[in-house]
Design a protein around this motif. Structure first.
Motif, PDB file in Angstrom:
ATOM      1  N   PHE A   1      -0.917   1.436   7.888  1.00  0.00           N
ATOM      2  CA  PHE A   1      -0.901  -0.008   7.622  1.00  0.00           C
ATOM      3  C   PHE A   1      -1.789  -0.342   6.423  1.00  0.00           C
ATOM      4  N   SER A   2      -1.395  -1.400   5.699  1.00  0.00           N
ATOM      5  CA  SER A   2      -2.107  -1.712   4.457  1.00  0.00           C
ATOM      6  C   SER A   2      -3.468  -2.376   4.714  1.00  0.00           C
ATOM      7  N   ASP A   3      -3.549  -3.193   5.760  1.00  0.00           N
ATOM      8  CA  ASP A   3      -4.759  -3.982   5.990  1.00  0.00           C
ATOM      9  C   ASP A   3      -5.739  -3.197   6.868  1.00  0.00           C
ATOM     10  N   GLN A   4      -6.504  -2.325   6.220  1.00  0.00           N
ATOM     11  CA  GLN A   4      -7.378  -1.416   6.966  1.00  0.00           C
ATOM     12  C   GLN A   4      -8.547  -2.126   7.655  1.00  0.00           C
ATOM     13  N   SER A   5      -8.970  -3.277   7.134  1.00  0.00           N
ATOM     14  CA  SER A   5     -10.081  -3.950   7.824  1.00  0.00           C
ATOM     15  C   SER A   5      -9.582  -4.571   9.129  1.00  0.00           C
TER      16      SER A   5
ATOM     17  N   GLY B   1      -2.369  -7.426  10.743  1.00  0.00           N
ATOM     18  CA  GLY B   1      -2.576  -8.294   9.585  1.00  0.00           C
ATOM     19  C   GLY B   1      -1.249  -9.004   9.355  1.00  0.00           C
ATOM     20  N   ASN B   2      -0.657  -8.866   8.175  1.00  0.00           N
ATOM     21  CA  ASN B   2       0.664  -9.485   7.964  1.00  0.00           C
ATOM     22  C   ASN B   2       1.775  -8.437   7.848  1.00  0.00           C
ATOM     23  N   GLU B   3       1.506  -7.213   8.284  1.00  0.00           N
ATOM     24  CA  GLU B   3       2.516  -6.152   8.194  1.00  0.00           C
ATOM     25  C   GLU B   3       3.159  -5.920   9.560  1.00  0.00           C
TER      26      GLU B   3
ATOM     27  N   VAL C   1       6.952  -3.939   4.394  1.00  0.00           N
ATOM     28  CA  VAL C   1       7.598  -5.152   4.891  1.00  0.00           C
ATOM     29  C   VAL C   1       6.521  -6.047   5.498  1.00  0.00           C
ATOM     30  N   LEU C   2       6.239  -7.138   4.792  1.00  0.00           N
ATOM     31  CA  LEU C   2       5.171  -8.050   5.204  1.00  0.00           C
ATOM     32  C   LEU C   2       5.755  -9.383   5.661  1.00  0.00           C
ATOM     33  N   SER C   3       5.002 -10.055   6.501  1.00  0.00           N
ATOM     34  CA  SER C   3       5.420 -11.343   7.033  1.00  0.00           C
ATOM     35  C   SER C   3       4.811 -12.453   6.190  1.00  0.00           C
TER      36      SER C   3
ATOM     37  N   GLU D   1       9.269  -9.998   3.996  1.00  0.00           N
ATOM     38  CA  GLU D   1       9.360  -9.844   2.545  1.00  0.00           C
ATOM     39  C   GLU D   1       9.059  -8.401   2.183  1.00  0.00           C
ATOM     40  N   LEU D   2       9.875  -7.868   1.280  1.00  0.00           N
ATOM     41  CA  LEU D   2       9.635  -6.502   0.808  1.00  0.00           C
ATOM     42  C   LEU D   2       8.679  -6.554  -0.372  1.00  0.00           C
TER      43      LEU D   2
END
Ligand code: 6PG
Ligand code: NI
Length: 186
Positions: free
Chosen positions: A35-39, A80-82, A173-175, A181-182
């Motif tokens: 996942f992109s949002d590691q925090s 997060g938003n993923e 793919v994020l929300s 959204e890609l």
């Protein structure tokens, strides 16, 4: 020796079947680096370890052949938003394709050679997709509901997760306001 036919009793609503010799749960901790949002990942893992998806597996082994069937159930949610997604892998063997069939839910099947070719296949119940050999595959659940799909592959295909961890898929793919959204990765 003669090989006998095997039938499974599949519940397409639930994404479960019987008999089922193996269920593999994948919790956030099993795919945290994807996942992109590691925090946010770290923050969630301090409190609990949510179940992201489950794999039910059945090996069809005969005296002359080997196939496997796996049913994956991805729960709805975001980190997060993923959106929740599978870890994603390439088959270890270079000659091994797979057939995926979405039986419930909505999302995307992401296909990536990790060498410049990428496809995002919009997915909903009823779509069958052939995954050619050498393409990494990942399924993303963008709905508010369970996403269920069947995968059929050769038992010897193998899973290469490392290459996905190292290179990553070309898009995430994020929300945004609840809509998928890609987003291109650099
Ligand atoms: C396979 C299939 C499929 C996949 C699951 C979970 O080759 O076995 O593609 O069964 O493993 O959907 O996805 P990950 O293996 O990427 O966690
Ligand atoms: Ni596969």
């Amino acid at each position: 020796p003669i090989d006998y036919p095997i039938s499974l009793d599949f519940d397409a609503e639930n994404g479960t079947f019987e008999p089922c010799p193996q269920v593999t749960p994948r919790h956030l901790s099993d795919l945290k680096e994807m996942f992109s949002d590691q925090s946010t990942v770290a923050q969630i893992l301090r409190e609990n370890d949510p179940l992201i998806y489950e794999i039910r597996y059945y090996p069809f082994t005969t005296t002359k052949s080997d196939m496997a069937l796996a049913v994956t159930r991805i729960f709805p949610g975001t980190i997060g938003n993923e959106f929740y997604m599978t870890k994603g892998h390439k088959h270890q063997r270079e000659d091994q394709p797979e057939v995926y069939y979405c039986v419930r839910g909505e999302g995307f099947l992401l296909l990536d050679t990790l060498e410049g070719e990428f496809r995002a296949i919009p997915w909903r119940a009823g779509v069958i997709t052939h995954i050619p050999p050498m393409w990494a595959h990942r399924v993303v659940n963008t709905g508010n509901d369970l996403l269920v799909f069947i995968g059929v592959f050769h038992l010897s295909a193998g899973h290469d997760y490392d290459i996905v961890a190292r290179k990553g898929f070309a898009y995430r793919v994020l929300s945004r306001n609840g809509k998928p959204e890609l987003i291109k990765q650099d």
